[in-house]
Design a protein around this motif. Structure first.
Motif, PDB file in Angstrom:
ATOM      1  N   LYS A 204     -15.168  29.119  56.245  1.00 25.20           N
ATOM      2  CA  LYS A 204     -15.868  28.552  57.402  1.00 25.20           C
ATOM      3  C   LYS A 204     -16.662  27.331  56.953  1.00 25.20           C
ATOM      4  N   LYS A 205     -16.544  26.238  57.707  1.00 27.36           N
ATOM      5  CA  LYS A 205     -17.281  25.023  57.343  1.00 27.36           C
ATOM      6  C   LYS A 205     -18.223  24.578  58.466  1.00 27.36           C
ATOM      7  N   GLY A 206     -18.626  25.540  59.316  1.00 24.53           N
ATOM      8  CA  GLY A 206     -19.602  25.212  60.363  1.00 24.53           C
ATOM      9  C   GLY A 206     -19.111  24.103  61.267  1.00 24.53           C
ATOM     10  N   GLU A 207     -19.902  23.046  61.407  1.00 26.19           N
ATOM     11  CA  GLU A 207     -19.538  21.945  62.310  1.00 26.19           C
ATOM     12  C   GLU A 207     -18.277  21.214  61.846  1.00 26.19           C
ATOM     13  N   HIS A 208     -17.814  21.523  60.621  1.00 28.48           N
ATOM     14  CA  HIS A 208     -16.605  20.865  60.112  1.00 28.48           C
ATOM     15  C   HIS A 208     -15.354  21.723  60.270  1.00 28.48           C
ATOM     16  N   GLY A 209     -15.457  22.841  60.989  1.00 31.93           N
ATOM     17  CA  GLY A 209     -14.269  23.639  61.251  1.00 31.93           C
ATOM     18  C   GLY A 209     -14.053  24.755  60.252  1.00 31.93           C
ATOM     19  N   ALA A 210     -12.814  25.207  60.129  1.00 28.36           N
ATOM     20  CA  ALA A 210     -12.507  26.341  59.251  1.00 28.36           C
ATOM     21  C   ALA A 210     -11.108  26.181  58.664  1.00 28.36           C
ATOM     22  N   LEU A 211     -10.956  26.668  57.441  1.00 23.71           N
ATOM     23  CA  LEU A 211      -9.651  26.648  56.773  1.00 23.71           C
ATOM     24  C   LEU A 211      -9.139  28.072  56.638  1.00 23.71           C
ATOM     25  N   LEU A 212      -7.834  28.228  56.845  1.00 24.85           N
ATOM     26  CA  LEU A 212      -7.182  29.527  56.701  1.00 24.85           C
ATOM     27  C   LEU A 212      -6.129  29.395  55.600  1.00 24.85           C
ATOM     28  N   PHE A 213      -6.239  30.208  54.565  1.00 31.68           N
ATOM     29  CA  PHE A 213      -5.304  30.178  53.442  1.00 31.68           C
ATOM     30  C   PHE A 213      -4.531  31.491  53.375  1.00 31.68           C
ATOM     31  N   GLN A 214      -3.240  31.409  53.111  1.00 35.87           N
ATOM     32  CA  GLN A 214      -2.436  32.613  52.848  1.00 35.87           C
ATOM     33  C   GLN A 214      -1.248  32.187  51.992  1.00 35.87           C
ATOM     34  N   GLY A 215      -1.157  32.709  50.766  1.00 33.82           N
ATOM     35  CA  GLY A 215      -0.100  32.243  49.860  1.00 33.82           C
ATOM     36  C   GLY A 215      -0.183  30.733  49.714  1.00 33.82           C
ATOM     37  N   GLU A 216       0.917  30.045  49.973  1.00 31.23           N
ATOM     38  CA  GLU A 216       0.923  28.584  49.872  1.00 31.23           C
ATOM     39  C   GLU A 216       0.577  27.913  51.205  1.00 31.23           C
ATOM     40  N   GLU A 217       0.389  28.712  52.239  1.00 27.41           N
ATOM     41  CA  GLU A 217       0.112  28.154  53.570  1.00 27.41           C
ATOM     42  C   GLU A 217      -1.364  27.785  53.728  1.00 27.41           C
ATOM     43  N   ILE A 218      -1.598  26.682  54.432  1.00 29.33           N
ATOM     44  CA  ILE A 218      -2.971  26.288  54.789  1.00 29.33           C
ATOM     45  C   ILE A 218      -2.983  25.858  56.249  1.00 29.33           C
ATOM     46  N   PHE A 219      -3.975  26.327  56.966  1.00 29.45           N
ATOM     47  CA  PHE A 219      -4.184  25.879  58.346  1.00 29.45           C
ATOM     48  C   PHE A 219      -5.632  25.437  58.489  1.00 29.45           C
ATOM     49  N   PHE A 220      -5.806  24.339  59.199  1.00 27.07           N
ATOM     50  CA  PHE A 220      -7.158  23.842  59.429  1.00 27.07           C
ATOM     51  C   PHE A 220      -7.468  23.874  60.915  1.00 27.07           C
ATOM     52  N   ALA A 221      -8.550  24.560  61.286  1.00 28.56           N
ATOM     53  CA  ALA A 221      -9.006  24.581  62.688  1.00 28.56           C
ATOM     54  C   ALA A 221     -10.262  23.742  62.801  1.00 28.56           C
ATOM     55  N   PRO A 222     -10.259  22.751  63.689  1.00 29.73           N
ATOM     56  CA  PRO A 222     -11.458  21.930  63.840  1.00 29.73           C
ATOM     57  C   PRO A 222     -12.556  22.703  64.551  1.00 29.73           C
ATOM     58  N   ALA A 223     -13.785  22.235  64.410  1.00 31.15           N
ATOM     59  CA  ALA A 223     -14.852  22.699  65.296  1.00 31.15           C
ATOM     60  C   ALA A 223     -14.932  21.687  66.422  1.00 31.15           C
ATOM     61  N   LEU A 224     -15.284  22.165  67.592  1.00 34.07           N
ATOM     62  CA  LEU A 224     -15.421  21.271  68.730  1.00 34.07           C
ATOM     63  C   LEU A 224     -16.710  20.461  68.567  1.00 34.07           C
ATOM     64  N   PRO A 225     -16.623  19.129  68.604  1.00 35.22           N
ATOM     65  CA  PRO A 225     -17.878  18.367  68.518  1.00 35.22           C
ATOM     66  C   PRO A 225     -18.694  18.613  69.789  1.00 35.22           C
ATOM     67  N   LEU A 226     -19.891  19.152  69.608  1.00 37.31           N
ATOM     68  CA  LEU A 226     -20.718  19.536  70.754  1.00 37.31           C
ATOM     69  C   LEU A 226     -21.819  18.516  70.987  1.00 37.31           C
ATOM     70  N   GLU A 227     -22.203  18.373  72.241  1.00 35.82           N
ATOM     71  CA  GLU A 227     -23.343  17.506  72.571  1.00 35.82           C
ATOM     72  C   GLU A 227     -24.599  18.015  71.868  1.00 35.82           C
ATOM     73  N   GLU A 228     -24.757  19.306  71.872  1.00 38.57           N
ATOM     74  CA  GLU A 228     -25.975  19.894  71.336  1.00 38.57           C
ATOM     75  C   GLU A 228     -25.665  21.254  70.736  1.00 38.57           C
ATOM     76  N   VAL A 229     -26.171  21.509  69.525  1.00 37.35           N
ATOM     77  CA  VAL A 229     -26.143  22.855  68.973  1.00 37.35           C
ATOM     78  C   VAL A 229     -27.533  23.420  69.190  1.00 37.35           C
ATOM     79  N   PHE A 230     -27.608  24.437  70.010  1.00 37.37           N
ATOM     80  CA  PHE A 230     -28.900  24.957  70.447  1.00 37.37           C
ATOM     81  C   PHE A 230     -29.418  25.988  69.454  1.00 37.37           C
ATOM     82  N   ASP A 231     -28.545  26.897  69.030  1.00 37.23           N
ATOM     83  CA  ASP A 231     -28.939  27.962  68.100  1.00 37.23           C
ATOM     84  C   ASP A 231     -27.693  28.485  67.386  1.00 37.23           C
ATOM     85  N   PRO A 232     -27.552  28.190  66.096  1.00 35.32           N
ATOM     86  CA  PRO A 232     -26.344  28.603  65.367  1.00 35.32           C
ATOM     87  C   PRO A 232     -26.316  30.079  64.990  1.00 35.32           C
TER      88      PRO A 232
END
Lengths: 304, 304
Positions: A204-232
């Motif tokens: 998990k990379k917070g505001e920078h999204g998240a990476l998923l690893f399995q064997g040689e596979e990699i998937f990157f999920a972005p985080a949605l850029p939000l107007e405001e982060v109120f409470d993480p």
């Protein structure tokens, strides 16, 4: 398929540049359960509170489809309490108070009716308790996901390494992946960590999204850029709960489906941070969640 | 379509945990040109060097399809020289030496044959020189992209704000977007910056990817998780060069095509950091670039 979640059900008190709360409902298991409940019901939980925990909070969980048979209420004891203050950038926080209370000697008793769970979410807790839960399940679940944090790496690394040998998916943040592996490069870190046991790793990379690893596979999920982060607070647990909830509902643990699960988890986490505590997660409609997922599709879709 | 790039052509000397270079070819315009040359040729450049700049470096640019008519060689003067040292995390660096030399009084003279350029890349330089280039073009290019850095925000904010009123695409990093807008949230920052002039904004986040904003549209391009970042020097310029080179080659400035351009720019930047300076960019084949782009497709693709 049946889902069992372990973790804290607790009080949080939060200060941020946007305001301040009294003691409100919090805890890893709470956020996990609320997020997972968008996909599958019931959510079985094993957790502990004191008798200071309001009945209305237990009712709130039940209303969302949480089965509370495994929620121990300790007479004469107090619930776990955490208080924190976020800085202006909302990425760093100071812990103001940590009162373990009932958590100090938590013995995770698993009701007989939870024994055949197929999906197990070991939320952030001492690794010894996470291990005990695995030991007490007579049948190994189809998928075991574990979330932990740097605190346990500092004080219980040996126990943590033992329990992650036995799980399928580990969910940690980027700094924790570096600490656990001793490698700065997340790609190298992922290989080292997967060699420790889990076949799948979420970083998990917070505001920078998240990476998923399995064997040689990699998937990157972005985080949605939000107007405001109120409470993480709870965003990581909400993410994990959405992830395993989606997998349990679809009963498909393929890498392709895990990608979708990561996106659903990210979508729920993006709601979580819009208000204090669990507020935004309550009463969210399926349509709102689906619309948010479509924002992720638009955000990261391209053709070459 | 014809592409004109402005920026530094210079000497770099780099220290990193992986080793140390002598003075090697560097500069924003160099990286931009080499990256853009994978998509379109010739690359017209307006830049300045001293007579200490080796003929072999000029030849190197020409071999990659760079037209050097606009490269001024100042007799008796020395080329711009930058030296820096990267820390262990490769994300922070110390500048060891900055010798402006010929750059101190650079007058960007545009050869007549460059006058009809359709795509203009204003690489990182003093905003006053970027403005002069715009003033000296008799016809406004179809697309003007400007890259800048925090240094100019600190010493020449007024000039910078004037020049960005006249461009189409601004390319800066996340910290610079926060500095320029006074907003921490990148989504809010983007709105404020686009109100300053550019209809499109690229926010580079290094190892965390890049965001593309235009009106209400947002696109997120991931960075490829690499085993090792060897030398980040020039990665941002390579990214910008790949971006505008792809747009010029396809002559399509739609948002959909800008998404592709961002991915191609990111792919080239991912090669750039694998070796010191320009080394990895030289002799890269079209097949290698296309294969790398496919890694991005795989990295971020999902269906719901």
């Amino acid at each position: 398929m049946s889902l069992l979640a372990i973790g804290t059900v607790a009080f949080d008190a939060i200060e941020s540049p946007f305001g301040k709360t009294d003691k409100i409902i919090g805890g890893a298991c709470t956020f996990i359960s609320l997020a997972a409940s968008y996909f599958t019901k019931p959510i079985n939980i094993v957790a502990v509170v004191g008798d200071d925990f309001p009945q209305e909070y237990i009712q709130l969980l039940q209303n969302q489809g949480v089965d509370t048979e495994g929620l121990q209420v300790k007479a004469g004891e107090k619930s776990f309490f955490w208080s924190g203050k976020y800085h202006n950038d909302m990425n760093t926080r100071d812990t103001l108070v940590t009162e373990l209370n009932v958590l100090a000697d938590f013995d995770p008793i698993i009701p007989e009716s939870y024994q055949n769970c197929e999906y197990l979410m070991l939320g952030n807790l001492t690794p010894q308790v996470q291990m005990t839960v695995l030991d007490r399940l007579k049948k190994r679940p189809k998928l075991v996901v574990l979330d932990t944090m740097n605190f346990w790496m500092n004080v219980a690394m040996d126990d943590l390494k033992k329990v992650i040998q036995r799980i399928d998916v580990l969910s940690i943040n980027d700094e924790e992946a570096r600490q656990l592996s001793g490698e700065y490069s997340l790609r190298k870190a992922a290989k080292i960590i997967m060699a420790m046991g889990p076949s799948t790793l979420i970083i998990k990379k917070g505001e920078h999204g998240a990476l998923l690893f399995q064997g040689e596979e990699i998937f990157f999920a972005p985080a949605l850029p939000l107007e405001e982060v109120f409470d993480p607070t709870g965003a990581g647990d909400t993410f994990a709960g959405g992830f395993i909830g989606y997998l349990a509902a679809t009963n498909d643990t393929s890498f392709e489906n895990m990608k979708r699960a990561i996106i659903y988890g990210s979508a729920l986490a993006s709601f979580c941070v819009e208000k204090f505590g669990t507020e935004r997660l309550l009463g969210l409609s399926k349509e709102e969640v689906d619309a948010r997922v479509q924002e992720f599709v638009k955000l990261s879709g391209f053709t070459v």
